[in-house]
Scaffold this motif. Structure first.
Motif, PDB file in Angstrom:
ATOM      1  N   GLN A   1       0.830  -1.201   0.000  1.00 44.84           N
ATOM      2  CA  GLN A   1       0.000   0.000   0.000  1.00 44.84           C
ATOM      3  C   GLN A   1       0.869   1.257   0.000  1.00 44.84           C
ATOM      4  OE1 GLN A   1      -2.356  -1.551   3.502  1.00 44.84           O
ATOM      5  NE2 GLN A   1      -4.023  -0.601   2.365  1.00 44.84           N
TER       6      GLN A   1
ATOM      7  N   LEU B   1       0.848   5.035   1.437  1.00 45.72           N
ATOM      8  CA  LEU B   1      -0.475   5.463   0.980  1.00 45.72           C
ATOM      9  C   LEU B   1      -1.616   4.726   1.683  1.00 45.72           C
ATOM     10  CD1 LEU B   1       0.278   5.563  -2.850  1.00 45.72           C
ATOM     11  CD2 LEU B   1       0.189   7.514  -1.285  1.00 45.72           C
TER      12      LEU B   1
ATOM     13  N   HIS C   1      -5.588   7.293   3.614  1.00 42.49           N
ATOM     14  CA  HIS C   1      -6.009   8.192   2.546  1.00 42.49           C
ATOM     15  C   HIS C   1      -6.020   9.650   2.983  1.00 42.49           C
ATOM     16  CE1 HIS C   1      -7.425   4.429   0.705  1.00 42.49           C
ATOM     17  NE2 HIS C   1      -7.231   5.064  -0.428  1.00 42.49           N
TER      18      HIS C   1
ATOM     19  N   LYS D   1      -0.692   3.726  -9.489  1.00 39.64           N
ATOM     20  CA  LYS D   1      -0.960   3.554  -8.068  1.00 39.64           C
ATOM     21  C   LYS D   1      -1.308   4.880  -7.407  1.00 39.64           C
ATOM     22  CE  LYS D   1       0.864   0.374  -5.510  1.00 39.64           C
ATOM     23  NZ  LYS D   1       1.731  -0.504  -4.674  1.00 39.64           N
TER      24      LYS D   1
ATOM     25  N   PHE E   1      -4.933   6.143  -5.871  1.00 35.33           N
ATOM     26  CA  PHE E   1      -5.001   6.682  -4.510  1.00 35.33           C
ATOM     27  C   PHE E   1      -5.715   8.032  -4.502  1.00 35.33           C
ATOM     28  CE2 PHE E   1      -3.204   9.687  -1.452  1.00 35.33           C
ATOM     29  CZ  PHE E   1      -3.488   9.043  -0.252  1.00 35.33           C
TER      30      PHE E   1
ATOM     31  N   SER F   1      -9.177   9.769  -2.542  1.00 36.82           N
ATOM     32  CA  SER F   1      -8.730  10.638  -1.452  1.00 36.82           C
ATOM     33  C   SER F   1      -9.282  12.056  -1.613  1.00 36.82           C
ATOM     34  CB  SER F   1      -7.201  10.693  -1.427  1.00 36.82           C
ATOM     35  OG  SER F   1      -6.713  11.505  -2.494  1.00 36.82           O
TER      36      SER F   1
END
Length: 326
Positions: free
Chosen positions: A38, A65, A68, A124, A128, A132
């Protein structure tokens, strides 16, 4: 020194790396497992800061990450334990703090260039951001680099009391990951402490990690009465750097025969504890009794043996530990 034996009787003894470069090559090759999937490991070695004012060359960076709301960027220092703790490791950590203040724009440029040329990293981070509060990569990196304090991960083959003592004197959030290798007939095995294992061990699967704001600590009767209730604090707690700003409450799980969480207190401040890599939490006021959150027959093995996390809201709604850690 640990030794390892497999089910065929082969004895594995600790592998001695020829130098730090060989050790670091193994760390980079296994970065996603050691640091966690992550996040993103950046194998970048570029000088930041000014040569006469504390310049540094991090071994890498890790962008965590998993939270969030509050992602964290770490400088990574990979070391062998035979290096001078005071003159080398301690100095490097201080250099990270000094050079990061001077080179925030350069750090952002270094990371952004690496992200833009690597489609896996770009995807990635894009995934994210989509989940977020951030609108784009620039906004994310600005938050991480310009608004947040320095955080460091030290990867070392063997930690020591001396290392934790040095880090306790430096006002920088630091996590230590211990990684050792063992060999038998040319075959290597690697033993490591997972990054943020206190957060990821027995995770509260029904609770978003961003909601974690309460640390639950196991307490024996004497310590509970004298320290938790009497001194209005709790100490010698190992806490990952990323959790230090998140903890708002502390709850006491009284071990058998009580076998239940019975009290909670609001946390006023968290400080390093007496030259160690652990912390002391001071309460804002006295601990308050809550409805018992008990260990039930379905939750055997889930009684806290070490600090664990939950949310304050979920704690007040729970009746058994199963409601916290399913």
């Amino acid at each position: 020194m640990y030794k390892i034996i497999n089910d065929k009787g082969s004895l594995f003894t600790e592998y001695q790396y020829a130098d730090e470069a060989e050790y670091e090559k193994m760390i980079v090759a296994n970065a996603e497992i050691i640091f966690g999937s992550q996040g993103i490991y950046f194998d970048i070695k570029k000088k930041i800061g000014k040569s006469k004012e504390g310049a540094a060359i991090p071994d890498g960076y890790y962008l965590d990450l998993k939270f969030h709301a509050d992602p964290v960027l770490y400088f990574v220092e990979v070391e062998l334990s035979d290096h001078d703790v005071y003159g080398h490791i301690g100095e490097q950590v201080l250099r990270f703090a000094i050079s990061s203040d001077m080179s925030r724009h350069k750090i952002k440029t270094i990371l952004l260039e690496d992200i833009n040329k690597d489609q896996d990293k770009l995807k990635k981070i894009s995934d994210f951001i989509a989940a977020s509060k951030y609108n784009n990569i620039n906004e994310l990196l600005d938050k991480l680099i310009f608004d947040n304090e320095v955080a460091v991960i030290i990867v070392i083959n063997e930690t020591s009391e001396q290392l934790t003592r040095v880090l306790s004197k430096i006002k920088i959030s630091a996590d230590i990951i211990e990684v050792q290798s063992y060999v038998s007939n040319g075959k290597l095995l690697h033993r490591f402490t997972p990054f943020q294992e206190d957060v990821l061990d027995f995770p509260p699967v029904s609770t978003d990690l961003d909601d974690l704001d309460t640390i639950v600590v196991p307490a024996k009767e004497d310590g509970f009465k004298e320290v938790f209730l009497g001194e209005k604090c709790w100490y010698q707690i190992r806490i990952s750097a990323a959790m230090l700003s998140k903890i708002k409450y502390i709850a006491a799980y009284q071990v058998a025969p009580v076998s239940a969480i019975t009290h909670v207190a609001e946390v006023e401040r968290i400080e390093k504890y007496k030259g160690t890599d652990k912390y002391i939490l001071y309460f804002k006021g006295g601990a308050e009794q809550i409805d018992k959150v008990s260990l039930s027959g379905n939750t055997k093995g889930k009684a806290p043996q070490a600090p664990r996390y939950t949310s304050y809201t979920k704690l007040l709604e729970a009746t058994t530990l199963d409601d916290l850690w399913k």
